[in-house]
Design a protein around this motif. Sequence first.
Motif, PDB file in Angstrom:
ATOM      1  N   THR A 116      81.939   0.097   9.053  1.00 37.52           N
ATOM      2  CA  THR A 116      81.584   1.269   9.500  1.00 37.52           C
ATOM      3  C   THR A 116      80.832   2.053   8.556  1.00 37.52           C
ATOM      4  N   ASP A 117      80.347   3.139   8.995  1.00 37.62           N
ATOM      5  CA  ASP A 117      79.378   4.031   8.203  1.00 37.62           C
ATOM      6  C   ASP A 117      79.946   4.375   6.926  1.00 37.62           C
ATOM      7  N   LYS A 118      81.157   4.746   6.743  1.00 36.21           N
ATOM      8  CA  LYS A 118      81.716   5.087   5.286  1.00 36.21           C
ATOM      9  C   LYS A 118      81.616   3.681   4.364  1.00 36.21           C
ATOM     10  N   ALA A 119      82.184   2.587   4.927  1.00 40.86           N
ATOM     11  CA  ALA A 119      82.026   1.329   4.177  1.00 40.86           C
ATOM     12  C   ALA A 119      80.613   0.964   3.845  1.00 40.86           C
ATOM     13  N   VAL A 120      79.606   1.265   4.751  1.00 41.01           N
ATOM     14  CA  VAL A 120      77.891   0.944   4.365  1.00 41.01           C
ATOM     15  C   VAL A 120      77.553   1.822   3.223  1.00 41.01           C
ATOM     16  N   SER A 121      77.922   3.240   3.319  1.00 39.71           N
ATOM     17  CA  SER A 121      77.669   3.963   2.206  1.00 39.71           C
ATOM     18  C   SER A 121      78.254   3.661   0.691  1.00 39.71           C
ATOM     19  N   TRP A 122      79.748   2.978   0.650  1.00 38.68           N
ATOM     20  CA  TRP A 122      80.086   2.669  -0.377  1.00 38.68           C
ATOM     21  C   TRP A 122      79.625   1.349  -1.041  1.00 38.68           C
ATOM     22  N   PHE A 123      79.207   0.440   0.116  1.00 34.99           N
ATOM     23  CA  PHE A 123      78.384  -0.859  -0.603  1.00 34.99           C
ATOM     24  C   PHE A 123      77.132  -0.514  -1.200  1.00 34.99           C
ATOM     25  N   GLU A 124      76.363   0.405  -0.387  1.00 35.79           N
ATOM     26  CA  GLU A 124      74.900   0.981  -0.825  1.00 35.79           C
ATOM     27  C   GLU A 124      74.963   1.498  -2.120  1.00 35.79           C
ATOM     28  N   ASN A 125      76.061   2.505  -2.067  1.00 34.87           N
ATOM     29  CA  ASN A 125      76.082   3.208  -3.574  1.00 34.87           C
ATOM     30  C   ASN A 125      76.799   2.477  -4.709  1.00 34.87           C
ATOM     31  N   GLU A 126      77.806   2.011  -4.496  1.00 30.11           N
ATOM     32  CA  GLU A 126      78.737   1.404  -5.433  1.00 30.11           C
ATOM     33  C   GLU A 126      78.136  -0.102  -6.157  1.00 30.11           C
ATOM     34  N   MET A 127      77.598  -0.673  -4.902  1.00 25.59           N
ATOM     35  CA  MET A 127      76.987  -2.120  -5.433  1.00 25.59           C
ATOM     36  C   MET A 127      75.315  -2.088  -5.581  1.00 25.59           C
ATOM     37  N   GLY A 128      74.990  -0.891  -5.644  1.00 21.79           N
ATOM     38  CA  GLY A 128      73.534  -0.732  -5.725  1.00 21.79           C
ATOM     39  C   GLY A 128      72.434  -1.637  -4.805  1.00 21.79           C
ATOM     40  N   LEU A 129      72.794  -1.779  -3.449  1.00 26.14           N
ATOM     41  CA  LEU A 129      72.297  -2.620  -2.573  1.00 26.14           C
ATOM     42  C   LEU A 129      71.135  -1.901  -1.928  1.00 26.14           C
ATOM     43  N   GLU A 130      70.170  -2.950  -1.763  1.00 21.71           N
ATOM     44  CA  GLU A 130      68.808  -2.572  -1.146  1.00 21.71           C
ATOM     45  C   GLU A 130      68.443  -3.511  -0.156  1.00 21.71           C
ATOM     46  N   PRO A 131      67.538  -3.144   0.747  1.00 20.25           N
ATOM     47  CA  PRO A 131      66.909  -4.019   1.919  1.00 20.25           C
ATOM     48  C   PRO A 131      66.669  -5.166   1.323  1.00 20.25           C
ATOM     49  N   GLY A 132      67.190  -6.476   1.869  1.00 12.01           N
ATOM     50  CA  GLY A 132      66.754  -7.731   1.726  1.00 12.01           C
ATOM     51  C   GLY A 132      68.238  -8.421   0.919  1.00 12.01           C
ATOM     52  N   ASP A 133      69.019  -7.695   0.365  1.00 13.29           N
ATOM     53  CA  ASP A 133      70.201  -7.902  -0.048  1.00 13.29           C
ATOM     54  C   ASP A 133      71.323  -8.583   0.871  1.00 13.29           C
ATOM     55  N   GLY A 134      72.279  -9.222   0.531  1.00 12.29           N
ATOM     56  CA  GLY A 134      73.347  -9.720   1.379  1.00 12.29           C
ATOM     57  C   GLY A 134      74.616  -9.547   0.771  1.00 12.29           C
ATOM     58  N   VAL A 135      75.732  -9.454   1.574  1.00 15.50           N
ATOM     59  CA  VAL A 135      77.003  -9.146   0.943  1.00 15.50           C
ATOM     60  C   VAL A 135      77.918 -10.437   1.670  1.00 15.50           C
ATOM     61  N   HIS A 136      78.331 -11.363   1.124  1.00 18.00           N
ATOM     62  CA  HIS A 136      79.043 -12.668   1.527  1.00 18.00           C
ATOM     63  C   HIS A 136      80.488 -12.397   1.556  1.00 18.00           C
ATOM     64  N   PHE A 137      81.093 -12.259   2.537  1.00 16.79           N
ATOM     65  CA  PHE A 137      82.848 -12.199   2.852  1.00 16.79           C
ATOM     66  C   PHE A 137      83.328 -13.377   2.530  1.00 16.79           C
ATOM     67  N   PHE A 138      84.228 -13.789   2.163  1.00 18.46           N
ATOM     68  CA  PHE A 138      84.957 -15.036   1.990  1.00 18.46           C
ATOM     69  C   PHE A 138      86.502 -15.056   1.652  1.00 18.46           C
ATOM     70  N   GLY A 139      87.121 -15.911   1.973  1.00 15.27           N
ATOM     71  CA  GLY A 139      88.610 -15.969   1.739  1.00 15.27           C
ATOM     72  C   GLY A 139      88.962 -16.439   0.328  1.00 15.27           C
TER      73      GLY A 139
END
Length: 99
Positions: A6-29
């Motif tokens: 969601t847009d709210k989650a995207v904002s959180w990832f970009e702001n809190e994790m300092g993500l920039e274009p080219g980065d990746g977020v790996h979800f896992f169990g």
Amino acid sequence: MNIKITDKAVSWFENEMGLEPGDGVHFFGKVYGKTEIHEGFSVGMRIEKPDSNLLGKVKINGITYFASKEDDWFFSRYDLVVDYDDKKEEPIYHFNAKE
């Protein structure tokens, strides 16, 4: 597997994790915790560039959010929706059964 952020989650990832274009977020169990469909397991995440062994991915603002095939045991039969919990001020994960 489809992944929706969601847009709210995207904002959180970009702001809190300092993500920039080219980065990746790996979800896992991961062991310990609980999800809507798992007892004793929860969703983990880490900043990591994706490889070619992907179960699902979505690219937003140049950032790739993904899960790897080795986590099929965790995501099997579900699509992942990542939202933002305003009260806890953190991402929340929902699992939608595939049709």
